[in-house]
Motif scaffolding. Sequence first.
Motif: not given
Length: 382
Positions: A34-40, A45-47, A183-189
Amino acid sequence: MSLFDEDDLPQTHSQVLARKWRPRDFASLVGQAHVVKALTHALTEKRLHHAYLFTGTRGVGKTTIARILAKSLNCEMGITPTPCNKCQACMEIDAGRFVDLLEIDAASNTGVDDMRSLIENAVYMPTAGRYKVYLIDEVHMLSKSAFNALLKTLEEPPAHVLFILATTDPQKILPTVLSRCLQFNLKQMPPADIVAHLTHILEAEKVVFEPAALHMIAKGAQGSMRDALSLTDQAIAFSSSNVSLTAIQDMLGTTDGAQIEAILRALVQKDGAKLVELAEQMTQRSTSFYDATLELAQALYRISLAQVVPDAKPDDYQLAQLVTELAPQMGADEVQLYYSIVTASREQLHLAPDAQAGFTMMLLRLLAFSPAKDGVSPAKKS
Ligand SMILES: Nc1ncnc2c1ncn2[C@@H]1O[C@H](COP(=O)(O)OP(=O)(O)OP(=O)(O)O)[C@@H](O)[C@H]1O
Ligand SMILES: [Zn+2]
């Protein structure tokens, strides 16, 4: 992460794998899709937002993602979700010595002065890159005045500044800070992801291992990839590069899934001598009897569940196998009875002359109440 980059510190063995295998791009990151997708998307988009907050337990990728993001912004090939990893900026960020990536450990720089000088610096243009990236780790540790100093800059940061805040404890962050960050909540592995990652790494490192050993490490790591890698480092040293299940069990001093398995099998087969022998072995291996009763109760609970809902398999690989094997061999009432004996005995364990005696008595009680082949319990027979 600390103020001094970990690469400057003397290398201790337990850091080796985690450092060597720190993902260098979004594609090699485990999980956190979810984080990778949003950051990518933002990078394409350079936004970009001017402040990100990554939350999550230790060793799930907060610092790693922050560094990849810093490369994405400063790669000499241009702003990109796939930094080249070859240019000077990328290489310096990977090595932890890029001048425009300022990593601050808030746990050891809590004061307002630290924060002020940091913030005064933010107005100056980056020296080498496009963006000055401030990575403030354990940000919840900042003092109130330090927070307030930060807040002003967070409100209206210069265009060339990007803040990345990281914390294991988001509850302690002021709402005014939260509202200024994305905010991004990173998940436990998940254990399965840890096992897959360790398998990949150990194969590449040409280390011999048993898959069951990796399952046990994954369980011990409790959702942290860093902990999983440190445990693996220790295991390699401990087992002279033959990462076997027994080596891991000895190393962790944990209850052995195999011991619990053996106990339940001996019980099904009514082998009293074997039960006594198993308790003796557990003492020799300094297994915690208290933990063992918990694991036994857990296994019985799982067997009982599987008898009613056959698809309800536990995530734990070893336990799943045990449940599949034993659920059809045991009566539902039998499992219920064992469960109540085990849970009651756990409370009484400290009353026993010694832990082994208490545990052995529990096993013999289970045996005494186990149904005979003809359906009559041996306790009633005699
Ligand atoms: N998502 C992941 N995928 C692959 N490896 C990971 C991941 N998360 C952590 N690791 C491994 O663990 C090590 C430590 O990770 P990282 O520093 O990113 O953790 P963190 O979440 O910032 O933890 P802390 O809060 O303790 O700083 C990395 O070097 C890497 O080897
Ligand atoms: Zn680059």
